[in-house]
Design an enzyme around this catalytic site. Structure first.
Site, PDB file in Angstrom:
ATOM      1  N   LEU A   8      -2.514  -1.145  -1.859  1.00  0.00           N
ATOM      2  CA  LEU A   8      -3.401  -0.196  -2.535  1.00  0.00           C
ATOM      3  C   LEU A   8      -4.395  -0.984  -3.383  1.00  0.00           C
ATOM      4  O   LEU A   8      -4.020  -1.942  -4.067  1.00  0.00           O
ATOM      5  CB  LEU A   8      -2.583   0.748  -3.417  1.00  0.00           C
ATOM      6  CG  LEU A   8      -1.751   1.776  -2.647  1.00  0.00           C
ATOM      7  CD1 LEU A   8      -0.765   2.464  -3.586  1.00  0.00           C
ATOM      8  CD2 LEU A   8      -2.645   2.804  -1.958  1.00  0.00           C
ATOM      9  N   ARG A  43     -11.435  -0.568   2.315  1.00  0.00           N
ATOM     10  CA  ARG A  43     -10.196   0.020   1.802  1.00  0.00           C
ATOM     11  C   ARG A  43     -10.393   0.784   0.487  1.00  0.00           C
ATOM     12  O   ARG A  43      -9.834   1.872   0.316  1.00  0.00           O
ATOM     13  CB  ARG A  43      -9.114  -1.056   1.662  1.00  0.00           C
ATOM     14  CG  ARG A  43      -7.750  -0.499   1.314  1.00  0.00           C
ATOM     15  CD  ARG A  43      -6.628  -1.418   1.754  1.00  0.00           C
ATOM     16  NE  ARG A  43      -6.907  -2.803   1.463  1.00  0.00           N
ATOM     17  CZ  ARG A  43      -6.544  -3.432   0.339  1.00  0.00           C
ATOM     18  NH1 ARG A  43      -5.903  -2.796  -0.595  1.00  0.00           N
ATOM     19  NH2 ARG A  43      -6.827  -4.700   0.163  1.00  0.00           N
ATOM     20  N   ASN A  71       7.436   1.845  -5.612  1.00  0.00           N
ATOM     21  CA  ASN A  71       7.649   1.439  -4.214  1.00  0.00           C
ATOM     22  C   ASN A  71       9.120   1.105  -4.013  1.00  0.00           C
ATOM     23  O   ASN A  71       9.786   0.629  -4.948  1.00  0.00           O
ATOM     24  CB  ASN A  71       6.803   0.186  -3.944  1.00  0.00           C
ATOM     25  CG  ASN A  71       6.956  -0.340  -2.526  1.00  0.00           C
ATOM     26  OD1 ASN A  71       6.946   0.422  -1.557  1.00  0.00           O
ATOM     27  ND2 ASN A  71       7.108  -1.645  -2.387  1.00  0.00           N
ATOM     28  N   HIS A  93      11.554  -1.362  -1.704  1.00  0.00           N
ATOM     29  CA  HIS A  93      11.415  -2.584  -0.895  1.00  0.00           C
ATOM     30  C   HIS A  93      12.811  -3.066  -0.494  1.00  0.00           C
ATOM     31  O   HIS A  93      13.701  -3.157  -1.351  1.00  0.00           O
ATOM     32  CB  HIS A  93      10.692  -3.647  -1.722  1.00  0.00           C
ATOM     33  CG  HIS A  93      10.389  -4.888  -0.950  1.00  0.00           C
ATOM     34  ND1 HIS A  93       9.375  -4.955  -0.013  1.00  0.00           N
ATOM     35  CD2 HIS A  93      10.973  -6.110  -0.953  1.00  0.00           C
ATOM     36  CE1 HIS A  93       9.344  -6.168   0.510  1.00  0.00           C
ATOM     37  NE2 HIS A  93      10.301  -6.889  -0.031  1.00  0.00           N
ATOM     38  N   ASP A 122       1.925  -2.986  -8.906  1.00  0.00           N
ATOM     39  CA  ASP A 122       0.751  -3.532  -9.596  1.00  0.00           C
ATOM     40  C   ASP A 122      -0.197  -4.087  -8.539  1.00  0.00           C
ATOM     41  O   ASP A 122      -0.045  -3.789  -7.352  1.00  0.00           O
ATOM     42  CB  ASP A 122       1.177  -4.574 -10.651  1.00  0.00           C
ATOM     43  CG  ASP A 122       1.844  -5.795 -10.028  1.00  0.00           C
ATOM     44  OD1 ASP A 122       1.825  -5.920  -8.783  1.00  0.00           O
ATOM     45  OD2 ASP A 122       2.375  -6.628 -10.788  1.00  0.00           O
ATOM     46  N   GLY A 139      -0.434  -6.899  -7.162  1.00  0.00           N
ATOM     47  CA  GLY A 139       0.075  -7.932  -6.265  1.00  0.00           C
ATOM     48  C   GLY A 139       0.906  -7.351  -5.122  1.00  0.00           C
ATOM     49  O   GLY A 139       0.993  -6.133  -4.952  1.00  0.00           O
TER      50      GLY A 139
HETATM   51  C1  GAR Z   1      12.075   1.077   4.231  1.00  0.00           C
HETATM   52  O1  GAR Z   1      13.123   0.214   4.576  1.00  0.00           O
HETATM   53  C2  GAR Z   1      11.276   0.503   3.079  1.00  0.00           C
HETATM   54  O2  GAR Z   1      12.060  -0.203   2.173  1.00  0.00           O
HETATM   55  C3  GAR Z   1      10.330  -0.401   3.812  1.00  0.00           C
HETATM   56  O3  GAR Z   1       9.946   0.331   4.938  1.00  0.00           O
HETATM   57  C4  GAR Z   1      11.049   1.132   5.355  1.00  0.00           C
HETATM   58  C5  GAR Z   1      10.554   2.529   5.608  1.00  0.00           C
HETATM   59  O4  GAR Z   1      11.578   3.293   6.188  1.00  0.00           O
HETATM   60  N1  GAR Z   1       9.220  -0.745   2.991  1.00  0.00           N
HETATM   61  C6  GAR Z   1       8.703  -1.954   2.930  1.00  0.00           C
HETATM   62  O5  GAR Z   1       9.118  -2.892   3.606  1.00  0.00           O
HETATM   63  C7  GAR Z   1       7.542  -2.109   1.968  1.00  0.00           C
HETATM   64  N2  GAR Z   1       7.250  -3.475   1.729  1.00  0.00           N
HETATM   65  P1  GAR Z   1      11.434   4.872   6.306  1.00  0.00           P
HETATM   66  O6  GAR Z   1      10.074   5.146   6.956  1.00  0.00           O
HETATM   67  O7  GAR Z   1      12.552   5.287   7.213  1.00  0.00           O
HETATM   68  O8  GAR Z   1      11.522   5.451   4.930  1.00  0.00           O
END
Ligand code: GAR
Length: 202
Positions: free
Chosen positions: A91, A63, A105, A107, A139, A141
C-alpha cells in the site's frame, strides 16, 4: 467499529473474520476490496452480504492513484479499520496516511524473520524449527510495522510449504479475529516510550 478487508486470494482469513467477529463485539465488516476481480474472497463477501469492489493495477497507471480510489471508496463506506488478509500488494503512503495506525496485516511467519511474499518457503529454506504467525500494524515498509499478536508452533521435521501452511492457517484464523476484537474494544495502544511496542490491555 466498521472494518474493511483487503484480500487477493482464497479468503479463508476473511471467512474467519466473517464467522468469528462480524456482527459481534462491536465489529461490522462493511467492505471487501481486492486487486483481483476473480478472487474467491470476493465471493465469500458477497455471500455474507458485504459490499465488494476490485481495484485492478491495469486500470490505474500508478499505484498511488489506485490506492487513492480504494481509500476514497473505503472512507465513503465509513471504514475505520483496514485489515489485510492475504492482500498481496504494497500500500502506498497516500493510502496509509488516510488510515493512520488503522491498517493491520496477518503474515505467516514470526516477524521480523521472513517478511515478503514467500515467508514459509524462506523459513523452510533457512531450516528453522519454529514457525508462526504475526498480526501487525502496517507501515511504509514490507511487513515491518509494530507487532500486535504473535504465536509460534514447533515443526522440527517440516519439509513441505503446504503442510506448514495447513498448520499455520488455523492459528491465523484465531489471531486475526482476536486482533480485530481487541482493536474494536480500544484495548490496543502504543507504549509512549517506544512506539514499536504495542500494549494490549487484557
Ligand atoms: C495467509 O496465509 C496470509 O498470512 C498470507 O496470505 C494467506 C492468505 O490466505 N499473507 C501474506 O503472506 C502477506 N505477506 P487466505 O486468502 O486463505 O486468507
Amino acid at each position: 467499529m466498521n472494518v474493511a478487508v483487503l484480500a487477493s486470494g482464497t479468503g479463508t482469513n476473511l471467512q474467519a473474520l466473517l464467522d468469528r467477529v462480524h456482527g459481534r463485539d462491536g465489529v461490522e465488516i462493511v467492505a471487501v476490496a481486492s486487486d483481483k476481480p476473480d478472487a474467491p474472497a470476493l465471493d465469500r463477501a458477497r455471500r455474507a452480504g458485504v459490499a465488494t469492489a476490485s481495484f485492478l493495477a491495469a486500470d490505474y497507471p500508478r499505484r498511488p492513484a489506485r490506492d487513492r480510489a480504494m481509500a476514497d471508496w473505503l472512507i465513503g463506506g465509513g471504514v475505520e479499520l483496514v485489515v489485510l488478509a492475504g492482500y498481496m500488494q504494497l500500500l502506498s503512503a497516500e493510502f496509509l496516511e488516510r488510515f493512520p495506525d488503522r491498517v493491520i496485516n496477518v503474515h505467516p511467519a514470526l516477524l521480523p524473520a521472513f517478511p515478503g511474499l514467500r515467508p514459509v518457503d524462506d523459513a523452510l529454506a533457512y531450516g528453522v524449527k519454529v514457525f508462526g504467525v504475526t498480526v501487525h500494524f502496517v507501515d511504509g515498509g514490507v511487513d515491518s510495522g509494530p507487532v500486535i499478536l504473535q504465536r509460534a508452533v514447533e515443526l522440527p521435521d517440516a519439509r513441505d510449504p503446504a503442510s506448514v501452511l495447513d498448520r499455520l492457517h488455523p492459528i491465523e484464523h484465531e489471531l486475526l479475529p482476536e486482533a480485530v476484537r481487541l482493536l474494536a474494544r480500544g484495548a490496543v495502544s502504543f507504549d509512549p516510550a517506544n512506539r514499536r511496542r504495542v500494549v494490549i490491555e487484557r
